[in-house]
Design a protein around this motif. Structure first.
Motif, PDB file in Angstrom:
ATOM      1  N   TYR A 148     -52.646 -29.959 -14.021  1.00  0.00           N
ATOM      2  CA  TYR A 148     -53.137 -31.108 -13.260  1.00  0.00           C
ATOM      3  C   TYR A 148     -52.591 -32.419 -13.832  1.00  0.00           C
ATOM      4  O   TYR A 148     -52.149 -33.304 -13.082  1.00  0.00           O
ATOM      5  CB  TYR A 148     -54.667 -31.152 -13.278  1.00  0.00           C
ATOM      6  N   LEU A 149     -52.621 -32.566 -15.153  1.00  0.00           N
ATOM      7  CA  LEU A 149     -52.180 -33.827 -15.756  1.00  0.00           C
ATOM      8  C   LEU A 149     -50.683 -34.041 -15.555  1.00  0.00           C
ATOM      9  O   LEU A 149     -50.234 -35.177 -15.338  1.00  0.00           O
ATOM     10  CB  LEU A 149     -52.519 -33.863 -17.252  1.00  0.00           C
ATOM     11  N   LEU A 150     -49.892 -32.984 -15.636  1.00  0.00           N
ATOM     12  CA  LEU A 150     -48.458 -33.116 -15.379  1.00  0.00           C
ATOM     13  C   LEU A 150     -48.218 -33.622 -13.953  1.00  0.00           C
ATOM     14  O   LEU A 150     -47.311 -34.430 -13.717  1.00  0.00           O
ATOM     15  CB  LEU A 150     -47.756 -31.780 -15.596  1.00  0.00           C
ATOM     16  N   GLN A 151     -49.033 -33.163 -13.022  1.00  0.00           N
ATOM     17  CA  GLN A 151     -48.903 -33.653 -11.647  1.00  0.00           C
ATOM     18  C   GLN A 151     -49.321 -35.121 -11.552  1.00  0.00           C
ATOM     19  O   GLN A 151     -48.706 -35.895 -10.804  1.00  0.00           O
ATOM     20  CB  GLN A 151     -49.757 -32.798 -10.717  1.00  0.00           C
ATOM     21  N   VAL A 152     -50.345 -35.515 -12.307  1.00  0.00           N
ATOM     22  CA  VAL A 152     -50.733 -36.930 -12.342  1.00  0.00           C
ATOM     23  C   VAL A 152     -49.558 -37.777 -12.838  1.00  0.00           C
ATOM     24  O   VAL A 152     -49.224 -38.815 -12.264  1.00  0.00           O
ATOM     25  CB  VAL A 152     -51.970 -37.150 -13.246  1.00  0.00           C
ATOM     26  N   LEU A 153     -48.904 -37.316 -13.914  1.00  0.00           N
ATOM     27  CA  LEU A 153     -47.757 -38.044 -14.462  1.00  0.00           C
ATOM     28  C   LEU A 153     -46.618 -38.134 -13.448  1.00  0.00           C
ATOM     29  O   LEU A 153     -45.967 -39.171 -13.316  1.00  0.00           O
ATOM     30  CB  LEU A 153     -47.273 -37.361 -15.744  1.00  0.00           C
ATOM     31  N   ARG A 154     -46.379 -37.047 -12.724  1.00  0.00           N
ATOM     32  CA  ARG A 154     -45.309 -37.064 -11.719  1.00  0.00           C
ATOM     33  C   ARG A 154     -45.619 -38.079 -10.619  1.00  0.00           C
ATOM     34  O   ARG A 154     -44.739 -38.846 -10.187  1.00  0.00           O
ATOM     35  CB  ARG A 154     -45.150 -35.672 -11.098  1.00  0.00           C
ATOM     36  N   TYR A 155     -46.881 -38.112 -10.173  1.00  0.00           N
ATOM     37  CA  TYR A 155     -47.244 -39.083  -9.139  1.00  0.00           C
ATOM     38  C   TYR A 155     -47.210 -40.517  -9.675  1.00  0.00           C
ATOM     39  O   TYR A 155     -46.912 -41.458  -8.928  1.00  0.00           O
ATOM     40  CB  TYR A 155     -48.632 -38.763  -8.576  1.00  0.00           C
ATOM     41  N   LEU A 156     -47.503 -40.696 -10.962  1.00  0.00           N
ATOM     42  CA  LEU A 156     -47.407 -42.034 -11.562  1.00  0.00           C
ATOM     43  C   LEU A 156     -45.957 -42.516 -11.580  1.00  0.00           C
ATOM     44  O   LEU A 156     -45.687 -43.709 -11.411  1.00  0.00           O
ATOM     45  CB  LEU A 156     -47.981 -42.026 -12.976  1.00  0.00           C
ATOM     46  N   VAL A 157     -45.025 -41.606 -11.810  1.00  0.00           N
ATOM     47  CA  VAL A 157     -43.602 -41.966 -11.733  1.00  0.00           C
ATOM     48  C   VAL A 157     -43.288 -42.484 -10.334  1.00  0.00           C
ATOM     49  O   VAL A 157     -42.606 -43.496 -10.154  1.00  0.00           O
ATOM     50  CB  VAL A 157     -42.702 -40.752 -12.069  1.00  0.00           C
ATOM     51  N   GLU A 158     -43.821 -41.789  -9.326  1.00  0.00           N
ATOM     52  CA  GLU A 158     -43.545 -42.141  -7.929  1.00  0.00           C
ATOM     53  C   GLU A 158     -44.246 -43.422  -7.513  1.00  0.00           C
ATOM     54  O   GLU A 158     -43.653 -44.292  -6.858  1.00  0.00           O
ATOM     55  CB  GLU A 158     -43.984 -40.983  -7.026  1.00  0.00           C
ATOM     56  N   PHE A 159     -45.513 -43.574  -7.883  1.00  0.00           N
ATOM     57  CA  PHE A 159     -46.296 -44.715  -7.400  1.00  0.00           C
ATOM     58  C   PHE A 159     -46.153 -45.957  -8.276  1.00  0.00           C
ATOM     59  O   PHE A 159     -46.295 -47.075  -7.776  1.00  0.00           O
ATOM     60  CB  PHE A 159     -47.786 -44.341  -7.326  1.00  0.00           C
ATOM     61  N   LEU A 161     -43.705 -46.365 -11.463  1.00  0.00           N
ATOM     62  CA  LEU A 161     -42.359 -46.704 -11.944  1.00  0.00           C
ATOM     63  C   LEU A 161     -41.398 -46.945 -10.791  1.00  0.00           C
ATOM     64  O   LEU A 161     -40.635 -47.914 -10.788  1.00  0.00           O
ATOM     65  CB  LEU A 161     -41.823 -45.599 -12.850  1.00  0.00           C
ATOM     66  N   LYS A 162     -41.429 -46.060  -9.807  1.00  0.00           N
ATOM     67  CA  LYS A 162     -40.497 -46.171  -8.686  1.00  0.00           C
ATOM     68  C   LYS A 162     -40.725 -47.452  -7.889  1.00  0.00           C
ATOM     69  O   LYS A 162     -39.777 -48.057  -7.367  1.00  0.00           O
ATOM     70  CB  LYS A 162     -40.651 -44.951  -7.767  1.00  0.00           C
ATOM     71  N   GLU A 163     -41.985 -47.888  -7.794  1.00  0.00           N
ATOM     72  CA  GLU A 163     -42.313 -49.080  -7.004  1.00  0.00           C
ATOM     73  C   GLU A 163     -42.187 -50.370  -7.808  1.00  0.00           C
ATOM     74  O   GLU A 163     -42.299 -51.463  -7.243  1.00  0.00           O
ATOM     75  CB  GLU A 163     -43.748 -48.967  -6.460  1.00  0.00           C
ATOM     76  N   SER A 164     -41.942 -50.259  -9.103  1.00  0.00           N
ATOM     77  CA  SER A 164     -41.854 -51.458  -9.953  1.00  0.00           C
ATOM     78  C   SER A 164     -40.507 -52.158  -9.771  1.00  0.00           C
ATOM     79  O   SER A 164     -39.473 -51.508  -9.564  1.00  0.00           O
ATOM     80  CB  SER A 164     -42.039 -51.070 -11.423  1.00  0.00           C
ATOM     81  N   GLU A 165     -40.526 -53.487  -9.856  1.00  0.00           N
ATOM     82  CA  GLU A 165     -39.279 -54.248  -9.771  1.00  0.00           C
ATOM     83  C   GLU A 165     -38.402 -54.012 -10.992  1.00  0.00           C
ATOM     84  O   GLU A 165     -37.175 -54.041 -10.895  1.00  0.00           O
ATOM     85  CB  GLU A 165     -39.594 -55.749  -9.640  1.00  0.00           C
ATOM     86  N   ASN A 166     -39.039 -53.785 -12.138  1.00  0.00           N
ATOM     87  CA  ASN A 166     -38.286 -53.535 -13.366  1.00  0.00           C
ATOM     88  C   ASN A 166     -38.963 -52.392 -14.129  1.00  0.00           C
ATOM     89  O   ASN A 166     -39.708 -52.624 -15.091  1.00  0.00           O
ATOM     90  CB  ASN A 166     -38.229 -54.800 -14.230  1.00  0.00           C
ATOM     91  N   PRO A 167     -38.735 -51.148 -13.715  1.00  0.00           N
ATOM     92  CA  PRO A 167     -39.431 -50.016 -14.351  1.00  0.00           C
ATOM     93  C   PRO A 167     -39.112 -49.867 -15.836  1.00  0.00           C
ATOM     94  O   PRO A 167     -39.945 -49.415 -16.607  1.00  0.00           O
ATOM     95  CB  PRO A 167     -38.931 -48.805 -13.555  1.00  0.00           C
ATOM     96  N   ARG A 168     -37.916 -50.275 -16.227  1.00  0.00           N
ATOM     97  CA  ARG A 168     -37.543 -50.144 -17.640  1.00  0.00           C
ATOM     98  C   ARG A 168     -38.385 -51.054 -18.526  1.00  0.00           C
ATOM     99  O   ARG A 168     -38.868 -50.654 -19.589  1.00  0.00           O
ATOM    100  CB  ARG A 168     -36.057 -50.465 -17.806  1.00  0.00           C
ATOM    101  N   ARG A 169     -38.575 -52.286 -18.066  1.00  0.00           N
ATOM    102  CA  ARG A 169     -39.407 -53.212 -18.836  1.00  0.00           C
ATOM    103  C   ARG A 169     -40.856 -52.742 -18.858  1.00  0.00           C
ATOM    104  O   ARG A 169     -41.549 -52.874 -19.871  1.00  0.00           O
ATOM    105  CB  ARG A 169     -39.305 -54.613 -18.239  1.00  0.00           C
ATOM    106  N   LEU A 170     -41.313 -52.184 -17.735  1.00  0.00           N
ATOM    107  CA  LEU A 170     -42.675 -51.657 -17.652  1.00  0.00           C
ATOM    108  C   LEU A 170     -42.887 -50.534 -18.662  1.00  0.00           C
ATOM    109  O   LEU A 170     -43.922 -50.472 -19.345  1.00  0.00           O
ATOM    110  CB  LEU A 170     -42.931 -51.152 -16.229  1.00  0.00           C
ATOM    111  N   LEU A 171     -41.900 -49.645 -18.781  1.00  0.00           N
ATOM    112  CA  LEU A 171     -41.988 -48.547 -19.744  1.00  0.00           C
ATOM    113  C   LEU A 171     -41.976 -49.056 -21.173  1.00  0.00           C
ATOM    114  O   LEU A 171     -42.729 -48.588 -22.030  1.00  0.00           O
ATOM    115  CB  LEU A 171     -40.817 -47.581 -19.539  1.00  0.00           C
TER     116      LEU A 171
END
Length: 508
Positions: A148-159, A161-171
């Motif tokens: 379940y948690l791995l799926q949460v992490l995958r959806y967090l990547v999608e919702f 990081l993917k939607e961020s203007e600067n995902p690298r800085r966010l990370l």
């Protein structure tokens, strides 16, 4: 002739019945032992993770958390007692249990709520993220929770990081939901501990043994930690002789650091065969998802994946190996700690693009093979990315299901309030909003005014064994019973007064 045969048959049947009854009793006793052991495991894991969060709070946010306060928290955690939740929640225990069970089984909704909470600048988002990991998904001890948690992490990547203007800085900031959950998950993953120990134990021990000098590469700081006698050997400050000797010392230190870092990289490559499958899966998902983002080059996505592995997984273990159980028999003095930090920083710099690298380290970085860290990433993200999270290769708890949750009363109410605020906002899709409405339909509104009536000192907190509670006698399960409880510690209460713990079985 027939009569003796019937007597013999009756005797054998009686013996067989006794044998079957004896085996049933043995299996029941073994099941009981498994449940009690699992209960101790869940409790120990909850306390250990809370201790770790408390320690990180002291190290990372020492301005907000004084050493005295964190020591009090640690002592209270040691004295934690678990009691059944129906004593506090009453008949609402079933309602809360249903809410937690259905939320746990919907990782997409969990990820959406966390991202929406961050966008709404919710005050307690980080605390809720901790609750999601430690309570809702039970520190990922069970295979089902890990999936379940791995799926949460995958959806967090999608919702997120993917939607961020600067995902690298966010990370890099390390404060987003994905970074926090990834760090919590990787810290507690058994296969991750095996990989880190196999990879880092030998080079760290060599670093501790071989060098007793600070491997400083900044010319302005080379002489700062030296004694007055040692400083005099460099000559008069500002003179040409001083500059030449400082430069020679920097070059010597750089050469030693390059050799050390190359040794660490060599061990990384050598032990990629035991790199955790679950971490490999989430990094591959991240690479696959972000590679499709318009405006993000593949090289930048690779850098982000490497940065994630080094910043949130490998480098913290290099700098603090004793916290990760990598070494336990060798003390780390101030010099060794500094040199370990230098190694960690150089590894991180090697993962960055040339234009992002620290200009003060360019001389040192130029001595490395620029593809050394990239080769490690190729092994991690190589192969076909599958949609389903991998199953643990060594699941010792197969057949055991977790039917309840360990959470403090404060954490439970904070989680429910967080979800309510997210639902009231406008950052959710329509189907997610409807799903939350359904989840919260029967959950009572929190009554903050009652919190004072729930406070007890740890020594007076009632304690019941889950096996003896009425709720568990009524709902006894073969390999998983009501192991849920709330602890006697409220992490947000500076007075460290305790809340009455709750037992909140999943699904009532």
């Amino acid at each position: 002739m027939v009569k003796p045969d019937i007597h013999t048959l009756a005797h054998h049947l009686k013996q067989e019945r006794l044998y079957v009854a004896s085996e049933k009793q043995l299996i029941q006793r073994l099941n009981s032992d498994v449940l009690k052991t699992a209960e101790r495991l869940y409790r120990a894991a909850w306390i250990a993770k809370q201790q770790r969060i408390n320690l990180d709070r002291l190290i990372i946010t020492s301005v907000e958390a004084s050493p005295a306060e964190c020591c009090q928290h640690a002592k209270t955690l040691e004295d934690t007692q678990f009691v059944d939740g129906y004593k506090t929640l009453g008949f609402n225990e079933t309602i809360y249990g249903e809410f937690l069970a259905r939320l746990r089984e919907n990782p997409r909704l969990v990820a959406s709520c966390l991202v929406a909470g961050e966008r709404l600048n919710q005050e307690h988002t980080q605390g809720v993220i901790h609750t999601v990991f430690t309570s809702l998904y039970g520190n990922c001890i069970m295979q089902e929770d890990e999936s379940y948690l791995l799926q949460v992490l995958r959806y967090l990547v999608e919702f997120e990081l993917k939607e961020s203007e600067n995902p690298r800085r966010l990370l890099r900031r390390g404060t987003c939901a994905f970074s926090i959950l990834f760090k919590l998950f990787s810290e507690g993953l058994y296969s991750a501990k095996l990989f880190l120990t196999a990879t880092l134990h030998e080079p760290i021990m060599q670093l501790l043994v071989e060098d007793e000098d600070h491997l400083e590469t900044d010319p302005a700081k080379v002489t700062e930690r030296l004694t007055r006698v040692q400083q005099e050997r460099f000559g008069e400050k500002g003179s040409e002789t001083y500059r030449q000797r400082v430069q020679a010392a920097v070059e010597t230190n750089e050469a030693k650091l390059v050799a050390l870092v190359n040794k660490f990289i060599g061990y990384l490559k050598q032990n990629t065969y035991c790199f955790p499958h679950s971490l490999r899966w989430i990094v591959s998902q991240m690479y696959k998802t972000l590679s499709c983002v318009e405006g993000l080059e593949v090289g930048e996505v690779r850098t982000m994946c490497t940065d994630l592995l080094l910043t949130c997984f490998i480098c913290p273990a290099i700098v603090n190996p004793e916290q990760y159980g990598i070494i336990s028999d060798a003390p780390i003095n101030e010099v060794a700690r500094f040199n370990l930090m230098q190694v960690g920083q150089l590894l991180q710099q090697l993962a960055m693009a040339d234009d992002d690298a620290d200009p003060r380290r360019k001389s040192c970085l130029s001595k490395f093979d620029q593809s050394c860290v990239a080769a490690f990433l190729d092994v991690v993200i190589g192969g076909r990315a599958v949609e389903t999270p991998p199953m643990s290769s060594m699941n010792l708890l197969e057949g055991l299901s977790r039917t309840a949750v360990y959470v403090t009363h404060h954490q439970l109410i904070a989680l429910v309030d967080f979800v309510r605020r997210v639902m009231a906002g406008d950052h959710l899709r329509e189907e997610e909003h409807m799903a939350l409405e359904t989840l919260l339909a029967n959950v009572p509104q929190s009554q903050t005014g009652k919190s004072s009536s729930l406070e007890l000192t740890p020594s007076n907190t009632p304690q019941l064994s889950p096996a003896s509670t009425p709720a568990n006698k009524k709902n006894r399960l073969p390999l998983g019973q009501h192991l849920a409880a709330l602890t006697s510690w409220d992490p947000t209460t500076t007075s460290l007064s305790a809340h009455i713990p709750l037992v909140t079985p999943f699904g009532g």
